[in-house]
Design a protein around this motif. Structure first.
Motif, PDB file in Angstrom:
ATOM      1  N   THR A   1      -5.517   6.108   2.019  1.00  0.00           N
ATOM      2  CA  THR A   1      -6.901   6.351   1.611  1.00  0.00           C
ATOM      3  C   THR A   1      -7.041   6.223   0.099  1.00  0.00           C
ATOM      4  OG1 THR A   1      -7.190   7.804   3.516  1.00  0.00           O
ATOM      5  CG2 THR A   1      -8.813   7.993   1.765  1.00  0.00           C
ATOM      6  N   ASP A   2      -6.095   6.787  -0.631  1.00  0.00           N
ATOM      7  CA  ASP A   2      -6.127   6.678  -2.095  1.00  0.00           C
ATOM      8  C   ASP A   2      -5.987   5.225  -2.554  1.00  0.00           C
ATOM      9  OD1 ASP A   2      -6.407   9.426  -2.264  1.00  0.00           O
ATOM     10  OD2 ASP A   2      -4.317   9.797  -2.863  1.00  0.00           O
ATOM     11  N   ARG A   3      -5.097   4.490  -1.911  1.00  0.00           N
ATOM     12  CA  ARG A   3      -4.911   3.078  -2.285  1.00  0.00           C
ATOM     13  C   ARG A   3      -6.157   2.256  -1.974  1.00  0.00           C
ATOM     14  NH1 ARG A   3       1.101   0.933  -0.846  1.00  0.00           N
ATOM     15  NH2 ARG A   3       2.268   2.596  -1.865  1.00  0.00           N
ATOM     16  N   MET A   4      -6.741   2.508  -0.814  1.00  0.00           N
ATOM     17  CA  MET A   4      -7.950   1.777  -0.435  1.00  0.00           C
ATOM     18  C   MET A   4      -9.060   2.048  -1.435  1.00  0.00           C
ATOM     19  SD  MET A   4      -9.102  -0.282   1.852  1.00  0.00           S
ATOM     20  CE  MET A   4     -10.589  -0.840   2.613  1.00  0.00           C
ATOM     21  N   ARG A   5      -9.232   3.310  -1.798  1.00  0.00           N
ATOM     22  CA  ARG A   5     -10.265   3.656  -2.765  1.00  0.00           C
ATOM     23  C   ARG A   5      -9.972   2.996  -4.119  1.00  0.00           C
ATOM     24  NH1 ARG A   5     -11.233   9.394  -2.494  1.00  0.00           N
ATOM     25  NH2 ARG A   5     -12.403   8.863  -0.638  1.00  0.00           N
ATOM     26  N   ALA A   6      -8.708   2.938  -4.521  1.00  0.00           N
ATOM     27  CA  ALA A   6      -8.348   2.294  -5.790  1.00  0.00           C
ATOM     28  C   ALA A   6      -8.649   0.794  -5.737  1.00  0.00           C
ATOM     29  CB  ALA A   6      -6.874   2.532  -6.105  1.00  0.00           C
ATOM     30  N   LEU A   7      -8.359   0.166  -4.608  1.00  0.00           N
ATOM     31  CA  LEU A   7      -8.669  -1.256  -4.459  1.00  0.00           C
ATOM     32  C   LEU A   7     -10.175  -1.498  -4.497  1.00  0.00           C
ATOM     33  CD1 LEU A   7      -6.118  -2.073  -1.637  1.00  0.00           C
ATOM     34  CD2 LEU A   7      -6.050  -2.971  -3.976  1.00  0.00           C
ATOM     35  N   LEU A   8     -10.924  -0.642  -3.835  1.00  0.00           N
ATOM     36  CA  LEU A   8     -12.381  -0.752  -3.871  1.00  0.00           C
ATOM     37  C   LEU A   8     -12.886  -0.539  -5.301  1.00  0.00           C
ATOM     38  CD1 LEU A   8     -13.245   1.190  -0.617  1.00  0.00           C
ATOM     39  CD2 LEU A   8     -13.643  -1.248  -1.030  1.00  0.00           C
ATOM     40  N   HIS A   9     -12.290   0.406  -6.003  1.00  0.00           N
ATOM     41  CA  HIS A   9     -12.661   0.667  -7.397  1.00  0.00           C
ATOM     42  C   HIS A   9     -12.426  -0.586  -8.242  1.00  0.00           C
ATOM     43  CE1 HIS A   9     -12.280   2.303 -11.490  1.00  0.00           C
ATOM     44  NE2 HIS A   9     -13.199   3.166 -11.088  1.00  0.00           N
ATOM     45  N   ASP A  10     -11.284  -1.230  -8.057  1.00  0.00           N
ATOM     46  CA  ASP A  10     -10.980  -2.456  -8.815  1.00  0.00           C
ATOM     47  C   ASP A  10     -11.999  -3.545  -8.522  1.00  0.00           C
ATOM     48  OD1 ASP A  10      -8.754  -1.164  -9.814  1.00  0.00           O
ATOM     49  OD2 ASP A  10      -7.323  -2.257  -8.553  1.00  0.00           O
TER      50      ASP A  10
ATOM     51  N   ALA B   1       2.963   0.280  10.575  1.00  0.00           N
ATOM     52  CA  ALA B   1       1.688  -0.250  11.069  1.00  0.00           C
ATOM     53  C   ALA B   1       0.567   0.079  10.095  1.00  0.00           C
ATOM     54  CB  ALA B   1       1.393   0.330  12.455  1.00  0.00           C
ATOM     55  N   ALA B   2       0.542   1.299   9.620  1.00  0.00           N
ATOM     56  CA  ALA B   2      -0.498   1.714   8.672  1.00  0.00           C
ATOM     57  C   ALA B   2      -0.405   0.902   7.380  1.00  0.00           C
ATOM     58  CB  ALA B   2      -0.365   3.205   8.373  1.00  0.00           C
ATOM     59  N   ARG B   3       0.787   0.718   6.897  1.00  0.00           N
ATOM     60  CA  ARG B   3       0.970  -0.035   5.647  1.00  0.00           C
ATOM     61  C   ARG B   3       0.605  -1.513   5.826  1.00  0.00           C
ATOM     62  NH1 ARG B   3       2.187   3.638   2.335  1.00  0.00           N
ATOM     63  NH2 ARG B   3       3.807   5.180   2.618  1.00  0.00           N
ATOM     64  N   GLU B   4       0.860  -2.059   6.996  1.00  0.00           N
ATOM     65  CA  GLU B   4       0.506  -3.458   7.260  1.00  0.00           C
ATOM     66  C   GLU B   4      -1.005  -3.653   7.240  1.00  0.00           C
ATOM     67  OE1 GLU B   4       0.451  -7.414   7.886  1.00  0.00           O
ATOM     68  OE2 GLU B   4       2.158  -6.199   7.295  1.00  0.00           O
ATOM     69  N   VAL B   5      -1.712  -2.736   7.869  1.00  0.00           N
ATOM     70  CA  VAL B   5      -3.179  -2.819   7.875  1.00  0.00           C
ATOM     71  C   VAL B   5      -3.699  -2.721   6.438  1.00  0.00           C
ATOM     72  CG1 VAL B   5      -5.295  -1.641   8.609  1.00  0.00           C
ATOM     73  CG2 VAL B   5      -3.436  -2.003  10.243  1.00  0.00           C
ATOM     74  N   LEU B   6      -3.141  -1.806   5.655  1.00  0.00           N
ATOM     75  CA  LEU B   6      -3.565  -1.670   4.266  1.00  0.00           C
ATOM     76  C   LEU B   6      -3.243  -2.935   3.474  1.00  0.00           C
ATOM     77  CD1 LEU B   6      -4.685  -0.023   1.897  1.00  0.00           C
ATOM     78  CD2 LEU B   6      -2.358   0.762   1.493  1.00  0.00           C
TER      79      LEU B   6
ATOM     80  N   VAL C   1      -3.070   9.954   3.423  1.00  0.00           N
ATOM     81  CA  VAL C   1      -3.574  10.249   2.072  1.00  0.00           C
ATOM     82  C   VAL C   1      -3.253   9.092   1.138  1.00  0.00           C
ATOM     83  CG1 VAL C   1      -3.269  11.764   0.061  1.00  0.00           C
ATOM     84  CG2 VAL C   1      -3.584  12.753   2.338  1.00  0.00           C
ATOM     85  N   ASP C   2      -2.036   8.587   1.204  1.00  0.00           N
ATOM     86  CA  ASP C   2      -1.647   7.456   0.357  1.00  0.00           C
ATOM     87  C   ASP C   2      -2.515   6.229   0.651  1.00  0.00           C
ATOM     88  OD1 ASP C   2       0.144   5.990  -1.497  1.00  0.00           O
ATOM     89  OD2 ASP C   2       0.812   4.967   0.332  1.00  0.00           O
TER      90      ASP C   2
ATOM     91  N   ASP D   1       0.954  16.542  11.382  1.00  0.00           N
ATOM     92  CA  ASP D   1       2.249  15.967  11.013  1.00  0.00           C
ATOM     93  C   ASP D   1       2.251  15.653   9.516  1.00  0.00           C
ATOM     94  OD1 ASP D   1       4.373  14.155  10.464  1.00  0.00           O
ATOM     95  OD2 ASP D   1       4.361  13.432  12.530  1.00  0.00           O
ATOM     96  N   PRO D   2       3.026  16.405   8.726  1.00  0.00           N
ATOM     97  CA  PRO D   2       3.015  16.191   7.275  1.00  0.00           C
ATOM     98  C   PRO D   2       3.414  14.776   6.851  1.00  0.00           C
ATOM     99  CG  PRO D   2       4.127  18.253   7.814  1.00  0.00           C
ATOM    100  CD  PRO D   2       3.872  17.533   9.111  1.00  0.00           C
ATOM    101  N   ALA D   3       4.334  14.149   7.555  1.00  0.00           N
ATOM    102  CA  ALA D   3       4.741  12.783   7.186  1.00  0.00           C
ATOM    103  C   ALA D   3       3.591  11.805   7.394  1.00  0.00           C
ATOM    104  CB  ALA D   3       5.958  12.356   8.001  1.00  0.00           C
ATOM    105  N   ILE D   4       2.881  11.943   8.500  1.00  0.00           N
ATOM    106  CA  ILE D   4       1.730  11.082   8.773  1.00  0.00           C
ATOM    107  C   ILE D   4       0.600  11.396   7.796  1.00  0.00           C
ATOM    108  CG2 ILE D   4       0.003  10.392  10.492  1.00  0.00           C
ATOM    109  CD1 ILE D   4       2.837   9.434  11.159  1.00  0.00           C
ATOM    110  N   ARG D   5       0.408  12.683   7.490  1.00  0.00           N
ATOM    111  CA  ARG D   5      -0.620  13.066   6.512  1.00  0.00           C
ATOM    112  C   ARG D   5      -0.357  12.374   5.169  1.00  0.00           C
ATOM    113  NH1 ARG D   5      -1.124  18.156   7.376  1.00  0.00           N
ATOM    114  NH2 ARG D   5       0.800  18.727   6.320  1.00  0.00           N
ATOM    115  N   ASP D   6       0.887  12.347   4.741  1.00  0.00           N
ATOM    116  CA  ASP D   6       1.224  11.679   3.470  1.00  0.00           C
ATOM    117  C   ASP D   6       0.860  10.197   3.513  1.00  0.00           C
ATOM    118  OD1 ASP D   6       2.176  14.079   2.478  1.00  0.00           O
ATOM    119  OD2 ASP D   6       4.298  13.565   2.759  1.00  0.00           O
ATOM    120  N   ILE D   7       1.107   9.551   4.646  1.00  0.00           N
ATOM    121  CA  ILE D   7       0.767   8.138   4.800  1.00  0.00           C
ATOM    122  C   ILE D   7      -0.744   7.951   4.721  1.00  0.00           C
ATOM    123  CG2 ILE D   7       0.760   6.179   6.412  1.00  0.00           C
ATOM    124  CD1 ILE D   7       3.399   7.422   7.567  1.00  0.00           C
TER     125      ILE D   7
END
Length: 185
Positions: A126-135, A62-67, A123-124, A115-121
């Motif tokens: 958030t980092d991807r969104m920021r990279a897309l905004l940067h682009d 679900a998180a990846r779909e929204v991203l 963080v990933d 939850d470390p697995a959810i935290r990884d998602i």
């Protein structure tokens, strides 16, 4: 039993993910069960487990779909002849906020604290969104403001950070101001 084609598998996964997002938005991550998702999707429990190992996999999907939806939009903005300026970019992102997605996002952030697995998602994402905004901001600086690419990339970093922070704040606001019940028809 007939085998599903790859295209059919993707459609089925999307159907399950969309049902999970609706359930998460309505009931919360913790209170949503696989039985709830099964009922919402109209599929069997076996079908759910044929595509996802557990609820954490569904949260990730679900998180990846929204991203992916946001990434497609931001990619279009960056590729355009006249990318939007940062203020317009933020306004467009805010206008596209879906209340259910916002509630699921905020719940996911909460789960990320324990939850470390959810935290990884998170963080990933958030980092991807920021990279897309940067682009997107870099494209605006180069195409509209006529900066050199290297300078544009450097200048885009703090701007993208601020847009990201403001967007996340608006997601939180949308999640808090919207009811958790489905709108009545």
């Amino acid at each position: 039993m007939p085998r599903l084609t790859d295209a059919r598998k993707e459609l089925r996964r999307a159907q399950i993910t969309e049902a999970a997002v609706r359930c998460f938005g309505r009931n919360g991550l913790e209170r949503t069960s696989i039985a709830d998702i099964t009922a919402e999707s109209g599929l069997s429990t076996g079908s759910i487990y044929a595509h996802y190992n557990n609820k954490a996999d569904l949260v990730q999907a679900a998180a990846r779909e929204v991203l992916a939806q946001r990434a497609a939009v931001l990619g279009e903005y960056a590729a355009g002849d006249t990318p939007p300026d940062p203020e317009e970019l933020l306004a467009r992102l805010i206008a596209a906020i879906d209340a259910v997605d916002a509630r699921v996002g905020v719940q996911t952030w909460g789960e990320a604290t324990t939850d470390p697995a959810i935290r990884d998602i998170v963080v990933d994402m958030t980092d991807r969104m920021r990279a897309l905004l940067h682009d997107c901001v870099t494209a605006w600086l180069v195409k509209v403001e006529h900066h050199e690419p290297a300078e544009a990339r450097e200048r885009a970093t703090p701007i993208a950070h601020r847009i990201s922070a403001q967007y996340l704040a608006e997601l939180l606001y949308a999640a808090l101001r919207s009811p958790t019940e489905e709108p009545s028809s």
